[in-house]
Write a protein that holds these residues in place. Structure first.
Motif, PDB file in Angstrom:
ATOM      1  N   ARG A   1       0.838  -1.174   0.138  1.00 25.68           N
ATOM      2  CA  ARG A   1       0.020   0.030   0.018  1.00 25.68           C
ATOM      3  C   ARG A   1       0.819   1.108   0.186  1.00 25.68           C
TER       4      ARG A   1
ATOM      5  N   ILE B   1       0.245   3.879   5.079  1.00 24.20           N
ATOM      6  CA  ILE B   1      -0.220   2.860   6.110  1.00 24.20           C
ATOM      7  C   ILE B   1      -0.357   3.898   7.399  1.00 24.20           C
TER       8      ILE B   1
ATOM      9  N   THR C   1      -0.824   5.833  15.254  1.00 22.41           N
ATOM     10  CA  THR C   1      -1.887   5.458  13.975  1.00 22.41           C
ATOM     11  C   THR C   1      -1.886   4.275  13.776  1.00 22.41           C
ATOM     12  N   LEU C   2      -0.722   3.449  13.802  1.00 20.03           N
ATOM     13  CA  LEU C   2      -1.005   2.064  13.354  1.00 20.03           C
ATOM     14  C   LEU C   2      -1.663   0.994  14.298  1.00 20.03           C
TER      15      LEU C   2
ATOM     16  N   ARG D   1      -0.840  -6.272  11.654  1.00 17.46           N
ATOM     17  CA  ARG D   1      -2.232  -5.856  11.208  1.00 17.46           C
ATOM     18  C   ARG D   1      -2.289  -5.271   9.804  1.00 17.46           C
ATOM     19  N   HIS D   2      -0.967  -4.956   9.434  1.00 19.41           N
ATOM     20  CA  HIS D   2      -0.939  -4.008   8.297  1.00 19.41           C
ATOM     21  C   HIS D   2      -0.295  -4.792   6.890  1.00 19.41           C
TER      22      HIS D   2
ATOM     23  N   VAL E   1       0.845  -5.565  16.189  1.00 22.40           N
ATOM     24  CA  VAL E   1       0.709  -4.162  15.650  1.00 22.40           C
ATOM     25  C   VAL E   1       1.105  -4.146  13.999  1.00 22.40           C
TER      26      VAL E   1
END
Lengths: 270, 262
Positions: A52, A55, A201-202, B49-50, B46
């Motif tokens: 992306r 992020i 913000t993650l 999660r991305h 964390v």
């Protein structure tokens, strides 16, 4: 304590911190590059893995700039935290000599703490100033005169808040023989919840909402976001108000702990 | 050899007695290490999660790696950490004299004297996490590869100690070892993050000149990517080379030592 004495104590401490120059430059440049290097490769792998362009509201360059700023500002905020001088004074009986000084012990220690920020500030200017120039201004960041002023204000608040968080922990030395583990536990927790390890913000939404009520994000993420122009005036004022509220609460807690501990203090040392 | 084993047993006994004297610190340290485990797990949770993959490893693979990190760290904290913290201070204050006159190896004495009893308790916690991550791995790993993995983690522990020493020994020539120690601590994350995330010349340095990637990542790579023999050979070679360098530097350091304010 008079302002003149306060700044004199700061100056003495700053000179002391910079007396070992090889050490200073090794830890400042080497430490910064090593920390930023790890962050760079983690961010690179994160963006590569996710595929992306953004992020948590950060582009790749934006996140690198965030890490560079948070590593350098983190040093300014933390000051002497690692030194445990308050706990040591209590444990070794060194507190006794301060009882004779015509000034508050805590304010004296805070003045010393401010003195230790000088080398960290020097690192911030020397190592951090060229970063926005090299990376440009990534999407989402807007460094202006106003953002720098907001960043400075937020950093001053963060530094005071950090000292006030550490103060009652160190005062536990009135009861415990060693508070090193507690200090380290606080540091580990603050690193995660303050946004030093990962931008906040993650985190998932529910965690972000919970963290927003705690003092930790005000230590690192808040001053960095303010400095990088990621906050509007309303968000900044809200953060400052919350920080002042936490400072007041911590002063009350710290004074209560100190008063109780002071009654136990025998001044005999180890 | 037996004399050294008896001496080490004494160190352990004294350390437990001392730990019981400072009970609050004993429990604080257990809590601190538990928090460190939690923060490390949260860090990767964390990030994952991305993304589905970080440096070529999925979440389950990273958990196995993290289990190994906790195990090696707990062992290092138990056996070496306290001793290595005091080493530069001992050198700079001239306190090394006491160790040099004893009829045992000064390196043995200074590296192993202080056994951290409180971290020893955390070792069980780390072992629990390691066992849990191995048991919950979606594919069967096999008893032999897991045994080899544990053995390689011990080799990684030894390499960790040697590298730590290499950053402390220059205290013999410098007025203070604080700067190099800070750099070592700043470099530690290169060992506690999967080495697959590092690229180019940094990755080459991390597997050769400053072999931090070998400490915890290589054992996990051997287990997860079925590369046991080449990885083991690489680790053994690098550890032997680093150990010889450490011994050589230690001897030179002792020769340069001039007691107080050296």
């Amino acid at each position: 304590m008079t302002p003149r004495l306060f700044w004199h104590v700061c100056g003495v401490e700053a000179r002391k911190r910079m007396s070992y120059r090889v050490d200073f430059w090794l830890s400042s440049i080497g430490g910064f590059l090593a920390q930023l290097g790890v962050a760079y490769f983690i961010v690179l792998a994160l963006f590569h893995g996710s595929g992306r362009p953004t992020i948590g509201g950060f582009t790749f360059q934006g996140m690198i700039l965030y890490y560079a700023a948070v590593i350098l500002l983190g040093r300014v905020v933390r000051g002497t935290e690692a030194d445990q001088t308050i706990a040591q004074d209590i444990y070794e009986g060194g507190l006794t000599r301060y009882l004779l000084y015509p000034t508050s012990y805590t304010v004296f220690k805070y003045a010393q703490n401010v003195g230790t920020l000088v080398p960290a500030l020097l690192q911030l200017f020397l190592l951090g100033a060229w970063f926005p120039l090299a990376l440009g201004t990534p999407e989402g960041a807007r460094i202006t005169g106003a953002s720098i002023a907001m960043g400075v204000g937020a950093s001053v608040l963060a530094s005071v808040l950090y000292f006030l968080l550490v103060w009652p922990i160190q005062a536990i030395a009135f009861w415990a023989d060693n508070v090193w583990s507690l200090m380290l536990a606080h540091r580990i927790l603050a690193n995660l919840m303050g946004g030093l390890l990962v931008p906040l913000t993650l985190f998932p939404e529910w965690a972000q909402r919970a963290l927003a009520l705690l003092p930790f994000p005000l230590l690192f993420a808040f001053p960095v976001d303010a400095l990088l122009g990621r906050l509007d005036l309303h968000q900044w004022l809200k953060g400052i108000a919350l920080g002042l509220l936490w400072c007041t609460a911590l002063i009350v807690i710290g004074r209560a702990v100190w008063r109780r501990g002071d009654r136990r203090y025998a001044g005999v040392g180890i | 050899m037996l004399r050294y084993a008896r001496l080490y047993a004494c160190f352990v006994r004294f350390s437990f007695s001392r730990a019981m004297e400072f009970r609050m610190d004993f429990f604080f340290r257990i809590g601190m290490d538990a928090l460190w485990y939690f923060v490390n797990l949260a860090f990767f949770w964390v990030l994952y999660r991305h993304t589905a993959s970080l440096g070529g490893w999925g979440y389950d693979q990273v958990l196995v790696f993290v289990g190994g990190v906790f195990f090696v760290d707990a062992l290092h904290m138990t056996i070496f950490s306290n001793n290595l913290w005091w080493l530069p201070i001992t050198i700079n204050k001239g306190d090394l004299d006491y160790y040099l006159v004893r009829p045992v190896s000064s390196l043995f004495f200074l590296s192993l004297r202080d056994f951290a009893a409180n971290s020893f308790v955390n070792l069980f916690m780390a072992l629990g996490v390691l066992a849990w991550t191995l048991a919950h791995f979606p594919e069967p790993l096999g008893a032999l590869p897991v045994t080899l993995y544990i053995a390689m983690l011990f080799l990684g522990l030894f390499l960790y100690y040697v590298l730590h020493m290499l950053f402390l020994i220059p205290s013999f020539w410098m007025h203070t070892g604080g700067g190099l120690r800070e750099i070592f601590y700043a470099l530690e994350p290169y060992a506690t993050r999967p080495h697959g995330v590092f690229r180019g010349w940094v990755r080459r340095i991390l597997v050769s000149l400053l072999p931090f990637a070998l400490i915890m990542s290589f054992p996990a790579q051997a287990l997860l990517e079925d590369l046991a023999l080449p990885v083991l050979a690489h680790m053994a070679g690098a550890t032997a080379a680093a150990f010889l360098l450490m011994l050589w530097l230690w001897r030179r350091g002792l020769r340069a030592y001039v007691s107080a304010s050296s």
